[in-house]
Design a protein around this motif. Sequence first.
Motif, PDB file in Angstrom:
ATOM      1  N   ALA A   1      38.630  41.792  36.246  1.00 38.94           N
ATOM      2  CA  ALA A   1      38.305  40.545  35.852  1.00 38.94           C
ATOM      3  C   ALA A   1      37.147  40.128  36.767  1.00 38.94           C
ATOM      4  O   ALA A   1      36.297  39.403  36.127  1.00 38.94           O
ATOM      5  CB  ALA A   1      39.612  39.485  36.444  1.00 38.94           C
ATOM      6  N   LYS A   2      36.947  40.436  37.891  1.00 37.47           N
ATOM      7  CA  LYS A   2      35.734  40.112  38.508  1.00 37.47           C
ATOM      8  C   LYS A   2      34.541  40.528  38.057  1.00 37.47           C
ATOM      9  O   LYS A   2      33.416  39.773  37.517  1.00 37.47           O
ATOM     10  CB  LYS A   2      35.742  40.373  40.063  1.00 37.47           C
ATOM     11  N   PRO A   3      34.275  42.114  37.842  1.00 42.17           N
ATOM     12  CA  PRO A   3      33.163  42.269  36.980  1.00 42.17           C
ATOM     13  C   PRO A   3      32.838  41.758  35.747  1.00 42.17           C
ATOM     14  O   PRO A   3      31.586  41.486  35.252  1.00 42.17           O
ATOM     15  CB  PRO A   3      33.325  43.807  37.132  1.00 42.17           C
ATOM     16  N   ALA A   4      33.987  41.472  35.114  1.00 46.47           N
ATOM     17  CA  ALA A   4      33.780  40.885  33.506  1.00 46.47           C
ATOM     18  C   ALA A   4      33.375  39.765  33.770  1.00 46.47           C
ATOM     19  O   ALA A   4      32.430  39.013  32.916  1.00 46.47           O
ATOM     20  CB  ALA A   4      35.264  41.037  33.019  1.00 46.47           C
ATOM     21  N   ARG A   5      33.780  38.711  34.645  1.00 47.57           N
ATOM     22  CA  ARG A   5      32.989  37.281  34.526  1.00 47.57           C
ATOM     23  C   ARG A   5      31.720  37.538  35.030  1.00 47.57           C
ATOM     24  O   ARG A   5      30.875  36.671  34.694  1.00 47.57           O
ATOM     25  CB  ARG A   5      34.038  36.578  35.737  1.00 47.57           C
ATOM     26  N   GLU A   6      31.306  38.373  35.940  1.00 38.36           N
ATOM     27  CA  GLU A   6      30.025  38.586  36.701  1.00 38.36           C
ATOM     28  C   GLU A   6      28.872  38.781  35.616  1.00 38.36           C
ATOM     29  O   GLU A   6      27.733  38.715  35.588  1.00 38.36           O
ATOM     30  CB  GLU A   6      29.862  39.433  37.800  1.00 38.36           C
TER      31      GLU A   6
ATOM     32  N   ALA B   1      48.294  29.090  32.924  1.00 34.29           N
ATOM     33  CA  ALA B   1      47.057  28.258  32.698  1.00 34.29           C
ATOM     34  C   ALA B   1      45.781  29.114  32.992  1.00 34.29           C
ATOM     35  O   ALA B   1      44.808  28.958  32.419  1.00 34.29           O
ATOM     36  CB  ALA B   1      47.444  27.399  33.890  1.00 34.29           C
ATOM     37  N   MET B   2      45.956  30.207  33.914  1.00 38.40           N
ATOM     38  CA  MET B   2      44.872  31.165  34.150  1.00 38.40           C
ATOM     39  C   MET B   2      44.431  31.858  32.914  1.00 38.40           C
ATOM     40  O   MET B   2      43.426  32.144  32.630  1.00 38.40           O
ATOM     41  CB  MET B   2      45.279  31.991  35.248  1.00 38.40           C
ATOM     42  N   THR B   3      45.668  32.137  32.267  1.00 40.75           N
ATOM     43  CA  THR B   3      45.327  33.011  30.965  1.00 40.75           C
ATOM     44  C   THR B   3      44.573  32.179  29.846  1.00 40.75           C
ATOM     45  O   THR B   3      43.832  32.738  29.122  1.00 40.75           O
ATOM     46  CB  THR B   3      46.874  33.502  30.419  1.00 40.75           C
ATOM     47  N   PHE B   4      45.175  30.756  29.904  1.00 43.97           N
ATOM     48  CA  PHE B   4      44.552  30.005  28.883  1.00 43.97           C
ATOM     49  C   PHE B   4      42.977  29.868  29.164  1.00 43.97           C
ATOM     50  O   PHE B   4      42.298  29.717  28.252  1.00 43.97           O
ATOM     51  CB  PHE B   4      45.039  28.491  29.109  1.00 43.97           C
ATOM     52  N   GLY B   5      42.590  29.820  30.473  1.00 42.10           N
ATOM     53  CA  GLY B   5      41.164  29.678  30.802  1.00 42.10           C
ATOM     54  C   GLY B   5      40.498  30.797  30.534  1.00 42.10           C
ATOM     55  O   GLY B   5      39.413  30.777  29.841  1.00 42.10           O
ATOM     56  N   ALA B   6      40.993  32.258  30.455  1.00 45.58           N
ATOM     57  CA  ALA B   6      40.533  33.201  30.220  1.00 45.58           C
ATOM     58  C   ALA B   6      40.325  33.325  28.622  1.00 45.58           C
ATOM     59  O   ALA B   6      39.120  33.715  28.236  1.00 45.58           O
ATOM     60  CB  ALA B   6      41.277  34.462  30.440  1.00 45.58           C
ATOM     61  N   TRP B   7      41.277  32.838  27.823  1.00 43.88           N
ATOM     62  CA  TRP B   7      40.921  32.690  26.541  1.00 43.88           C
ATOM     63  C   TRP B   7      39.805  31.792  26.223  1.00 43.88           C
ATOM     64  O   TRP B   7      38.870  32.081  25.447  1.00 43.88           O
ATOM     65  CB  TRP B   7      42.309  32.290  25.936  1.00 43.88           C
ATOM     66  N   ARG B   8      39.680  30.738  26.943  1.00 44.34           N
ATOM     67  CA  ARG B   8      38.438  29.826  26.672  1.00 44.34           C
ATOM     68  C   ARG B   8      37.272  30.321  27.051  1.00 44.34           C
ATOM     69  O   ARG B   8      36.111  30.214  26.375  1.00 44.34           O
ATOM     70  CB  ARG B   8      38.798  28.504  27.459  1.00 44.34           C
ATOM     71  N   LEU B   9      37.415  31.005  28.162  1.00 46.55           N
ATOM     72  CA  LEU B   9      35.980  31.673  28.439  1.00 46.55           C
ATOM     73  C   LEU B   9      35.531  32.726  27.588  1.00 46.55           C
ATOM     74  O   LEU B   9      34.130  32.737  27.082  1.00 46.55           O
ATOM     75  CB  LEU B   9      36.322  32.212  29.993  1.00 46.55           C
TER      76      LEU B   9
END
Length: 444
Positions: free
Chosen positions: A364-369, A424-432
């Motif tokens: 998750a961290k490398p993907a976001r970065e 809620a975190m998974t929803f945030g991932a989908w929005r991102l």
Amino acid sequence: MTQAPPTAGRFDHLRGALREFPPLLWSFLYFFFLLTGYYVLRPVRDAMGASGDVQAVFPAGLVDWAAARGVALGDLTLQVLFTGTFLVMLLLQPAYGALVSRFPRRVFLPVLYLLFIACLLGFYILFGREVPGRGAVFFIWVAVFNLFAVSVFWSFMADIYSDTEARRLYGFIAAGGTIGGFTGPLITRVLVNQVGVANLLLVSAALLALAVVCILRLGRWARLRELERGREGNEQAMGGSMLAGLRLLRDQPLLRAMAVIMFFGVGVGTLLYNEQAAIARAFYPGDEARTAYYANIDLAINLVTILVQVFLTRTLLVRFGVAPVLLIPAVAILLGFAALTASPLPLLVAVVQVATRAGEFSLAKPARETIYTRVDREIRYKGKAVIDTAVYRGGDLFFVWTHKFLAAFGSSVVFGAGLLVAGAMTFGAWRLIREQAKLPASPP
């Protein structure tokens, strides 16, 4: 004909990447020295947070104030420290915004780390003289240092590498930090009884000085890459308001999605970590057994993380993009909390802890970065810093007190609430995932 082992191709790719991208080695060393220095300090910080000596942890004035009102400060040590950390994060946002607005990157990056080194030298004096209240100041400072230093590191990497390059290389770069996570505690364990706690701060300062050397070497590559991309102005001060990061968080849907993931991701980790402590105390009453339980978890987390970083992260990012790399850890956490709600046993808690933290560090961290390689510098340095510091510690603060309330109803209730937080975190991932799909291939 003898067939090469499957790992050979992966290491051949690494050797080829080092030849193709000379800054890769310096990026790896930068992250290694940075996190080794942090993990040298982390056991010292954790010992302060777990200390029963409130006089060593808190200033005398606060101890007297709490005693006069019948407040058992020792029972609220972590909650008070987390609250203080969040408040300090908020106060430092304008100072950080002013630094990156008024000075070019070649100035503010080394200056930031030199300030950290100067603080360590100051703490060396405080610890040597056993100044009362040093524990709280040090605990809060280490938390601030970790978040700001790591946030700036990844912002700098986004200056050097394009989106395509980041997908190929960020797994290897992140592995440098994971190895630092092994090396730092080992240094502390070997040296603490020989040189004492205060001298460990000097060891960490020396490691940060080596990180500054890497910054200076990487600066040349950052300038060359920006010239190639036609972004000659990136060595100038970026200007803008010192509070621009907060404004960007308000206005940018991409950053709001990042903030949702960060806030609820921290919530998942905080609820799991605090309830794990309660379960470990119940099932392992002896200090030795409990220490071995935690040590095995940390070992498994680091082992799984580095294996995934080296052998899987690049493949997933290059072939499939950020979507599966963000969703796989989120779904794993959802399934893990569902299982814990039904059966909160120590072994299952350990398995979910390994999946949660290893998935964050390796996927998750490398993907976001990688997403930050496709936005402008103000978002990269200012907006990102707000999320990585103030939003992160805001989540810590909210959920450490939430756990204090939920714990009275038992582990199943805590993990049931954690299941909602993971949703809620998974929803945030989908929005991102949706928002990053609208970004251009390179920064505007």
